[in-house]
Design a protein around this motif. Structure first.
Motif, PDB file in Angstrom:
ATOM      1  N   THR A  51       6.758  -2.100  -3.479  1.00  3.80           N
ATOM      2  CA  THR A  51       6.195  -1.173  -2.499  1.00  3.80           C
ATOM      3  C   THR A  51       5.009  -1.812  -1.802  1.00  3.80           C
ATOM      4  O   THR A  51       4.341  -2.700  -2.340  1.00  3.80           O
ATOM      5  CB  THR A  51       5.730   0.133  -3.182  1.00  3.80           C
ATOM      6  N   SER A  53       1.510  -0.614   0.586  1.00  3.67           N
ATOM      7  CA  SER A  53       0.658   0.513   0.975  1.00  3.67           C
ATOM      8  C   SER A  53       0.533   0.539   2.492  1.00  3.67           C
ATOM      9  O   SER A  53      -0.070  -0.353   3.103  1.00  3.67           O
ATOM     10  CB  SER A  53      -0.727   0.392   0.336  1.00  3.67           C
ATOM     11  N   ALA A  58       3.246   4.801   0.033  1.00  3.77           N
ATOM     12  CA  ALA A  58       3.987   3.670  -0.536  1.00  3.77           C
ATOM     13  C   ALA A  58       5.260   3.454   0.272  1.00  3.77           C
ATOM     14  O   ALA A  58       6.086   4.367   0.406  1.00  3.77           O
ATOM     15  CB  ALA A  58       4.316   3.936  -2.001  1.00  3.77           C
ATOM     16  N   ALA A 130       2.233  -3.630   6.535  1.00  7.46           N
ATOM     17  CA  ALA A 130       0.875  -3.078   6.559  1.00  7.46           C
ATOM     18  C   ALA A 130       0.057  -3.584   7.736  1.00  7.46           C
ATOM     19  O   ALA A 130      -1.017  -3.036   8.034  1.00  7.46           O
ATOM     20  CB  ALA A 130       0.162  -3.419   5.253  1.00  7.46           C
TER      21      ALA A 130
END
Length: 216
Positions: A51, A53, A58, A130
């Motif tokens: 996963t 962030s 998640a 991300a």
């Protein structure tokens, strides 16, 4: 008085190498082809998951074997080609190709086992998801497919070791089908018709005796 002629039977020690060569050939072909197929199949499956962030949540990530490393698939293809090339060469060339086959198997095993603990592919995906180059994957887990690829590499390695040990007993491609893949045709001498003057002159030009009858 009648004499009985004894028919010699092949000695067991003479037939043993031939049997060993046939058995080892069958096992090597099976192991090499199956190992390459297994390794190629395994590299297309999911090897790792984790996963990232993203915006406080998640985001699930997965990586196939080809995303983690391309070495097992490449070596499996080279090993399959080497398995076929074993029959196209003889003596020293066969030993070299057999050694290449064994090295491909060993390299496939090593690359698959290293990839079983690698997180680089998922780290790259986490950084892209991300938008942060320092982001890494979390909750990383690996599947059993890297070890399946390693098992395929072991089969390729076994085929290479059999080729090194018994390759000298295996058959090779026949040279009579080289240069085009068809048997060479024998040249036949042209026939001379005594009723055709031009054939008589052609025979004389070739240095032949046109009065000699053609062989049956």
């Amino acid at each position: 008085m009648e004499y009985v002629t004894a028919v010699p039977h092949p000695r067991p020690e003479a037939a043993a190498p031939a049997r060993s060569g046939r058995r080892s050939l069958a096992v090597a072909l099976l192991c090499g082809a199956l190992g390459a197929a297994v390794a190629l199949l395994a590299t297309r499956q999911q090897w790792a998951e984790g996963t990232a962030s993203v915006a406080g949540g998640a985001f699930p990530l997965t990586a196939k074997g080809s995303d983690v490393t391309g070495v097992p698939a490449a070596l499996a293809i080279v090993g399959l080609a080497a398995l076929v090339a074993v029959f196209a060469v003889r003596r020293t060339g066969r030993l070299l190709v057999a050694a290449l086959l064994a090295l491909c198997g060993a390299g496939t095993v090593a690359a698959a086992l290293i990839g079983a603990a690698d997180s680089g592919a998922l780290d790259d995906k986490a950084a892209r998801a991300a938008g942060d180059t320092s982001a890494t994957v979390g909750a990383l887990t690996h599947t059993a497919w890297p070890y399946v690829a390693a098992a395929g590499g072991l089969l390729i390695l076994l085929a290479g070791l059999l080729a090194l040990r018994y390759g000298r007993l295996w058959p090779a491609m026949s040279g009579r089908y080289e240069r085009g893949g068809t048997p060479r045709q024998r040249r036949t001498a042209p026939t001379t018709d005594p009723d055709r003057p031009e054939d008589l002159w052609k025979a004389l030009d070739r240095g032949e005796d046109p009065t000699r009858p053609d062989p049956v």
